[in-house]
Design a protein around this motif. Structure first.
Motif, PDB file in Angstrom:
ATOM      1  N   GLY A  41     -35.846  36.993 -28.602  1.00 16.91           N
ATOM      2  CA  GLY A  41     -37.317  36.396 -27.147  1.00 16.91           C
ATOM      3  C   GLY A  41     -38.736  35.207 -27.820  1.00 16.91           C
ATOM      4  O   GLY A  41     -38.959  34.898 -26.666  1.00 16.91           O
ATOM      5  N   SER A  45     -33.664  30.038 -30.701  1.00 14.53           N
ATOM      6  CA  SER A  45     -32.531  29.557 -29.878  1.00 14.53           C
ATOM      7  C   SER A  45     -33.183  28.539 -28.844  1.00 14.53           C
ATOM      8  O   SER A  45     -32.227  27.610 -29.503  1.00 14.53           O
ATOM      9  CB  SER A  45     -31.642  30.355 -29.301  1.00 14.53           C
ATOM     10  OG  SER A  45     -31.853  31.341 -30.367  1.00 14.53           O
ATOM     11  N   SER A  46     -33.935  28.489 -28.558  1.00 17.90           N
ATOM     12  CA  SER A  46     -33.920  27.672 -28.105  1.00 17.90           C
ATOM     13  C   SER A  46     -34.686  26.146 -28.638  1.00 17.90           C
ATOM     14  O   SER A  46     -34.378  24.683 -28.065  1.00 17.90           O
ATOM     15  CB  SER A  46     -35.630  27.804 -26.542  1.00 17.90           C
ATOM     16  OG  SER A  46     -34.974  28.509 -25.588  1.00 17.90           O
TER      17      SER A  46
END
Ligand code: ATP
Length: 241
Positions: A41, A45-46
């Motif tokens: 989180g 990846s973002s």
């Protein structure tokens, strides 16, 4: 070393409130490997998806001297930016070879066949199974196929999202070994997202530490050689978890 990718003040939002990355800046030199390290989180990846044009983002992204932030994902692939997703996303009902063809759909026939041969040469484990359905591959072989499919597009920058995810240690070792070879032979630049710092160190030149969508520090790989140095960096940047 010249900069191939320059990311400046990149922010990624999902909706008005959920911010996955905030004013992230980093550079990737031609042929170098940069790792983004952080907890689940943290936004790794973002950031990769934003560089690939797969999620909306603000900020500047320059590739080989050209701004690319307003290009659609397809054109970024053509420019040489290729994202290999976490979880692999191969097409199980197609053969291994057909999955590779998908990765090089925009490459002319002769070059495409040469690239398939190159990928199968690189990953003998999947070469033996090239004409069988991809669902028959083991987890490690699926990861090799996903990387191979990424290579089919002829990238100059590979964005690799957790290549070790779900793999047994021996397979992680094999995948990283193969990545080191690809790097040596092709001078491909790589942005690597990982949670496994020790494996990451074998491949990368620099590590950026991410926490809650921000880069909170970076280190050269050569300064993180010993276990104690790695632990010290993790404690300093990611908290003692
Ligand atoms: P992981 O290792 O678990 O994949 P990560 O560091 O790659 O984590 P991201 O997947 O980029 O982190 O997620 C960053 C934040 O954005 C998280 O809070 C996550 O819940 C949120 N997020 C990711 N994708 C979406 C989405 N499609 N819609 C809404 N929020 C999202």
């Amino acid at each position: 070393m010249t900069s191939l990718l320059t990311v400046r003040n990149l922010s990624v939002y999902y909706g008005a409130k959920a911010q996955a990355a905030e004013r992230v800046s980093f550079d990737v030199g031609t042929g170098s490997v940069v790792a983004l390290l952080g907890a689940n989180g943290a936004g790794k990846s973002s950031i990769m998806k934003a560089v690939a044009g797969l999620v909306p983002a603000t900020g500047e992204i320059t590739f080989d001297g050209e701004p690319v932030q307003s290009l659609p994902a397809r054109q970024r692939v053509q420019a040489g930016i290729v994202y290999v997703p976490e979880g692999r996303e191969i097409v199980g009902n197609l053969t291994v070879r057909e999955n590779l063809v998908l990765g090089g759909y925009h490459v002319p026939g002769v070059a495409r066949r040469a690239r398939i041969d190159m990928v199968l040469d690189m990953f003998p484990e999947i070469a033996n199974k090239a004409d069988g359905p991809a669902w028959r591959l083991s987890g490690g072989e699926q990861q090799m196929l996903a990387i191979g499919r990424g290579l089919m597009a002829g990238p100059r920058l590979l964005l690799l999202d957790e290549p070790s995810l779900g793999l047994a240690p021996l397979l992680v070792h094999r995948v990283f070994e193969r990545l080191a070879t690809i790097r040596r032979e092709t001078h491909l630049a790589i942005v690597l997202v990982e949670q496994n710092l020790r494996m990451t160190m074998r491949l990368c030149d620099e590590v950026h530490f991410l926490r809650s969508g921000r880069i909170v520090g970076w280190r050269r790989a050569q300064d993180l050689k010993g276990e104690a140095a790695r632990q010290e960096a993790i404690d300093a940047y990611l908290g003692a978890t």
